[in-house]
Design an enzyme around this catalytic site. Structure first.
Site, PDB file in Angstrom:
ATOM      1  N   LYS A   1       0.832  -1.206   0.000  1.00 44.39           N
ATOM      2  CA  LYS A   1       0.000   0.000   0.000  1.00 44.39           C
ATOM      3  C   LYS A   1       0.866   1.255   0.000  1.00 44.39           C
ATOM      4  O   LYS A   1       0.668   2.169  -0.803  1.00 44.39           O
ATOM      5  CB  LYS A   1      -0.941  -0.014   1.213  1.00 44.39           C
ATOM      6  CG  LYS A   1      -1.867   1.182   1.289  1.00 44.39           C
ATOM      7  CD  LYS A   1      -1.355   2.198   2.274  1.00 44.39           C
ATOM      8  CE  LYS A   1      -2.262   3.431   2.295  1.00 44.39           C
ATOM      9  NZ  LYS A   1      -1.761   4.433   3.253  1.00 44.39           N
TER      10      LYS A   1
ATOM     11  N   ASP B   1      -6.499   1.038   0.572  1.00 48.27           N
ATOM     12  CA  ASP B   1      -6.557   1.313   2.008  1.00 48.27           C
ATOM     13  C   ASP B   1      -7.948   0.929   2.505  1.00 48.27           C
ATOM     14  O   ASP B   1      -8.708   0.283   1.793  1.00 48.27           O
ATOM     15  CB  ASP B   1      -6.245   2.784   2.289  1.00 48.27           C
ATOM     16  CG  ASP B   1      -7.379   3.677   1.848  1.00 48.27           C
ATOM     17  OD1 ASP B   1      -8.128   3.272   0.935  1.00 48.27           O
ATOM     18  OD2 ASP B   1      -7.547   4.762   2.413  1.00 48.27           O
TER      19      ASP B   1
END
Length: 216
Positions: free
Chosen positions: A127, A146
């Site tokens: 991420k 996310d």
DNA sequence: ATCCCGAGGG
DNA sequence: CCCTCTGGAT
């Protein structure tokens, strides 16, 4: 009340993207930063923490540790004192100093532009790497997944998975590469303003007719 | 009590 | 796969 059967994700994706672009024309990275090193640091701090909270502490962090060399030489306790209110402060402090040390020792003090090199840094997962690649370097390597992107994607039935890596695999198949980085900003902004975790505001959502989870 | 731009370790 | 790490906002 008969619920109208929705088209498959592949058919809805282009319209979803178009409407979100129109709804959030100014969507951008919400983490305040100048350059890759600051964005990398801010993103490490963003785990389980609001971007607003991250933006409160980063000015002091960046002033005290303006470059990888300075941060690599920092005492963990001093970093902890600066970032404490973002939560997970001991782990994040180790990640920040470890990340900076790795940049100095393995990358000449520069932030690498490769996924493998980034995810090899302490505290940097896929991420965070996607955030840096997409926003600091303009490389659409993948989609940042996310908590917001995850929730919005599931509610829109663009994925049936909960694992961020599997969600990303689904999203990159549904949207063209040049949309990947902005798509994350659009989903995040939509997730914050409308498709809120606890009480989604379906009444003001521009995607209601495209969403199987809509409750109006 | 739940959620917020997760990652590492077992 | 699970668990842990942490504070602030709602």
């Amino acid at each position: 009340m008969a619920r109208k059967k929705l088209a498959p994700a592949r058919a809805r994706a282009p319209e979803i993207h178009a409407r979100l672009v129109k709804r959030y024309p100014d969507a951008h990275c919400a983490l305040d930063h100048e350059g890759a090193f600051q964005l990398l640091s801010a993103t490490i701090l963003s785990a389980q923490c609001t971007d607003k909270r991250v933006n409160i502490v980063t000015p002091a962090l960046f002033a005290r540790y303006p470059d990888p060399l300075a941060l690599s030489a920092a005492k963990l306790e001093d970093v902890e004192d600066v970032i404490r209110t973002t939560g997970f402060f001991r782990a994040k402090s180790k990640s920040l100093v470890g990340m900076a040390t790795a940049l100095v020792e393995r990358h000449g003090g520069e932030v690498p532009r490769e996924m493998d090199a980034l995810t090899s840094l302490p505290g940097v997962g896929r991420k965070t790497a996607n955030v840096v690649l997409g926003n600091a370097f303009g490389i659409d390597e993948g989609v940042v997944v996310d908590t917001h992107v995850s929730r919005v994607s599931q509610r829109l039935a663009l994925t049936k998975h909960e694992d961020p890596v599997k969600i990303e695999k689904d999203l990159v198949k549904l949207f063209p590469r040049e949309q990947w980085t902005m798509l994350s900003h659009l989903f995040i902004e939509h997730g914050r303003q409308v498709c809120i975790a606890r009480t989604p505001r379906c009444g003001e959502c521009v995607l209601v007719d495209l969403c199987p989870s809509a409750r109006v």
